[in-house]
Design a protein around this motif. Structure first.
Motif, PDB file in Angstrom:
ATOM      1  N   SER A 181       0.827  -1.201   0.000  1.00 32.41           N
ATOM      2  CA  SER A 181       0.000   0.000   0.000  1.00 32.41           C
ATOM      3  C   SER A 181       0.863   1.253   0.000  1.00 32.41           C
ATOM      4  N   LYS A 182       2.048   1.159   0.601  1.00 31.50           N
ATOM      5  CA  LYS A 182       2.942   2.318   0.622  1.00 31.50           C
ATOM      6  C   LYS A 182       3.421   2.656  -0.792  1.00 31.50           C
ATOM      7  N   ALA A 183       3.736   1.630  -1.588  1.00 28.61           N
ATOM      8  CA  ALA A 183       4.166   1.842  -2.974  1.00 28.61           C
ATOM      9  C   ALA A 183       3.040   2.458  -3.804  1.00 28.61           C
ATOM     10  N   ALA A 184       1.829   2.003  -3.588  1.00 30.73           N
ATOM     11  CA  ALA A 184       0.689   2.554  -4.326  1.00 30.73           C
ATOM     12  C   ALA A 184       0.474   4.019  -3.975  1.00 30.73           C
ATOM     13  N   ALA A 185       0.588   4.359  -2.703  1.00 26.33           N
ATOM     14  CA  ALA A 185       0.424   5.746  -2.274  1.00 26.33           C
ATOM     15  C   ALA A 185       1.509   6.624  -2.878  1.00 26.33           C
ATOM     16  N   LEU A 186       2.743   6.118  -2.925  1.00 26.09           N
ATOM     17  CA  LEU A 186       3.852   6.862  -3.519  1.00 26.09           C
ATOM     18  C   LEU A 186       3.608   7.085  -5.009  1.00 26.09           C
ATOM     19  N   ALA A 187       3.125   6.075  -5.707  1.00 24.65           N
ATOM     20  CA  ALA A 187       2.844   6.192  -7.141  1.00 24.65           C
ATOM     21  C   ALA A 187       1.766   7.236  -7.396  1.00 24.65           C
ATOM     22  N   VAL A 188       0.731   7.247  -6.564  1.00 28.30           N
ATOM     23  CA  VAL A 188      -0.340   8.232  -6.713  1.00 28.30           C
ATOM     24  C   VAL A 188       0.206   9.632  -6.489  1.00 28.30           C
ATOM     25  N   ASP A 189       1.072   9.814  -5.492  1.00 29.73           N
ATOM     26  CA  ASP A 189       1.659  11.124  -5.222  1.00 29.73           C
ATOM     27  C   ASP A 189       2.525  11.614  -6.375  1.00 29.73           C
ATOM     28  N   GLN A 190       3.184  10.724  -7.082  1.00 29.52           N
ATOM     29  CA  GLN A 190       4.076  11.107  -8.166  1.00 29.52           C
ATOM     30  C   GLN A 190       3.365  11.272  -9.503  1.00 29.52           C
ATOM     31  N   THR A 191       2.113  10.874  -9.573  1.00 27.02           N
ATOM     32  CA  THR A 191       1.332  11.012 -10.796  1.00 27.02           C
ATOM     33  C   THR A 191       0.996  12.483 -11.007  1.00 27.02           C
ATOM     34  N   THR A 192       1.142  12.949 -12.249  1.00 29.39           N
ATOM     35  CA  THR A 192       0.775  14.321 -12.576  1.00 29.39           C
ATOM     36  C   THR A 192      -0.720  14.487 -12.411  1.00 29.39           C
ATOM     37  N   ARG A 193      -1.098  15.495 -11.697  1.00 25.59           N
ATOM     38  CA  ARG A 193      -2.516  15.765 -11.491  1.00 25.59           C
ATOM     39  C   ARG A 193      -2.975  16.730 -12.579  1.00 25.59           C
ATOM     40  N   TRP A 194      -3.996  16.341 -13.281  1.00 28.19           N
ATOM     41  CA  TRP A 194      -4.545  17.158 -14.350  1.00 28.19           C
ATOM     42  C   TRP A 194      -5.846  17.765 -13.856  1.00 28.19           C
ATOM     43  N   LYS A 195      -6.010  19.021 -14.064  1.00 25.11           N
ATOM     44  CA  LYS A 195      -7.304  19.615 -13.760  1.00 25.11           C
ATOM     45  C   LYS A 195      -7.990  19.908 -15.086  1.00 25.11           C
ATOM     46  N   THR A 196      -9.288  19.982 -15.044  1.00 23.45           N
ATOM     47  CA  THR A 196     -10.038  20.268 -16.258  1.00 23.45           C
ATOM     48  C   THR A 196     -10.595  21.679 -16.179  1.00 23.45           C
ATOM     49  N   GLN A 197     -10.832  22.224 -17.361  1.00 25.12           N
ATOM     50  CA  GLN A 197     -11.333  23.587 -17.440  1.00 25.12           C
ATOM     51  C   GLN A 197     -12.102  23.737 -18.743  1.00 25.12           C
ATOM     52  N   THR A 198     -13.054  24.649 -18.753  1.00 22.41           N
ATOM     53  CA  THR A 198     -13.771  24.951 -19.983  1.00 22.41           C
ATOM     54  C   THR A 198     -12.888  25.838 -20.843  1.00 22.41           C
ATOM     55  N   GLY A 199     -12.712  25.432 -22.079  1.00 17.21           N
ATOM     56  CA  GLY A 199     -11.892  26.192 -23.006  1.00 17.21           C
ATOM     57  C   GLY A 199     -12.707  26.644 -24.198  1.00 17.21           C
ATOM     58  N   ALA A 200     -12.042  27.368 -25.079  1.00 14.03           N
ATOM     59  CA  ALA A 200     -12.671  27.842 -26.304  1.00 14.03           C
ATOM     60  C   ALA A 200     -11.677  27.697 -27.441  1.00 14.03           C
ATOM     61  N   ILE A 201     -12.163  27.217 -28.566  1.00 15.12           N
ATOM     62  CA  ILE A 201     -11.358  27.138 -29.779  1.00 15.12           C
ATOM     63  C   ILE A 201     -11.938  28.145 -30.764  1.00 15.12           C
ATOM     64  N   VAL A 202     -11.068  28.979 -31.301  1.00 18.30           N
ATOM     65  CA  VAL A 202     -11.499  30.015 -32.232  1.00 18.30           C
ATOM     66  C   VAL A 202     -10.486  30.093 -33.368  1.00 18.30           C
ATOM     67  N   SER A 203     -10.986  30.320 -34.570  1.00 20.69           N
ATOM     68  CA  SER A 203     -10.104  30.510 -35.722  1.00 20.69           C
ATOM     69  C   SER A 203     -10.027  31.992 -36.043  1.00 20.69           C
ATOM     70  N   VAL A 204      -8.838  32.413 -36.430  1.00 18.09           N
ATOM     71  CA  VAL A 204      -8.575  33.809 -36.743  1.00 18.09           C
ATOM     72  C   VAL A 204      -8.064  33.876 -38.180  1.00 18.09           C
ATOM     73  N   ALA A 205      -8.760  34.609 -39.036  1.00 22.95           N
ATOM     74  CA  ALA A 205      -8.332  34.782 -40.426  1.00 22.95           C
ATOM     75  C   ALA A 205      -7.725  36.172 -40.574  1.00 22.95           C
ATOM     76  N   LEU A 206      -6.553  36.218 -41.222  1.00 27.90           N
ATOM     77  CA  LEU A 206      -5.872  37.489 -41.407  1.00 27.90           C
ATOM     78  C   LEU A 206      -4.967  37.418 -42.633  1.00 27.90           C
ATOM     79  N   ALA A 207      -4.648  38.575 -43.150  1.00 33.23           N
ATOM     80  CA  ALA A 207      -3.776  38.659 -44.320  1.00 33.23           C
ATOM     81  C   ALA A 207      -2.350  38.255 -43.936  1.00 33.23           C
ATOM     82  N   TYR A 208      -1.590  37.846 -44.943  1.00 34.92           N
ATOM     83  CA  TYR A 208      -0.218  37.396 -44.711  1.00 34.92           C
ATOM     84  C   TYR A 208       0.642  38.465 -44.039  1.00 34.92           C
ATOM     85  N   ASP A 209       0.507  39.721 -44.472  1.00 33.01           N
ATOM     86  CA  ASP A 209       1.332  40.783 -43.884  1.00 33.01           C
ATOM     87  C   ASP A 209       0.963  41.026 -42.419  1.00 33.01           C
TER      88      ASP A 209
END
Length: 101
Positions: A1-29
């Motif tokens: 159980s100690k090894a399992a607890a250590l593995a959980v502590d070393q795992t990267t914790r990811w949080k979730t969030q609401t995001g937005a994807i948007v496209s931007v069109a613009l001239a080359y210059d």
């Protein structure tokens, strides 16, 4: 159980969030002038057609600031798609990663 607890502590914790994807069109210059901005942004894709289209992902909370900043920097020479709301993981490095269904 100690090894399992250590593995959980070393795992990267990811949080979730609401995001937005948007496209931007613009001239080359305009894209060339804003290259430094796009280098610092989280671009998912760049399409070089008749105009440059950059697809960006940001948090829902930062979307309005992103639109305002790009509009100001481009002097109004950008067009935005309708933002698409997505759920994202926030990685340890701060980048967003869309959660796929």
């Amino acid at each position: 159980s100690k090894a399992a607890a250590l593995a959980v502590d070393q795992t990267t914790r990811w949080k979730t969030q609401t995001g937005a994807i948007v496209s931007v069109a613009l001239a080359y210059d305009v894209h060339a002038r804003l290259k430094q901005f796009f280098d610092k942004s989280q671009a998912l894709a760049v399409d070089y057609g008749q105009a440059v289209t950059v697809t960006l992902i940001t948090t829902k909370e930062n979307l309005a600031a992103l639109v305002t900043e790009l509009t100001d920097l481009s002097q109004g020479q950008v067009e935005f798609s309708e933002p698409r709301q997505v759920q994202c993981f926030v990685r340890a490095d701060g980048y967003l990663e869309e959660i796929s269904d």
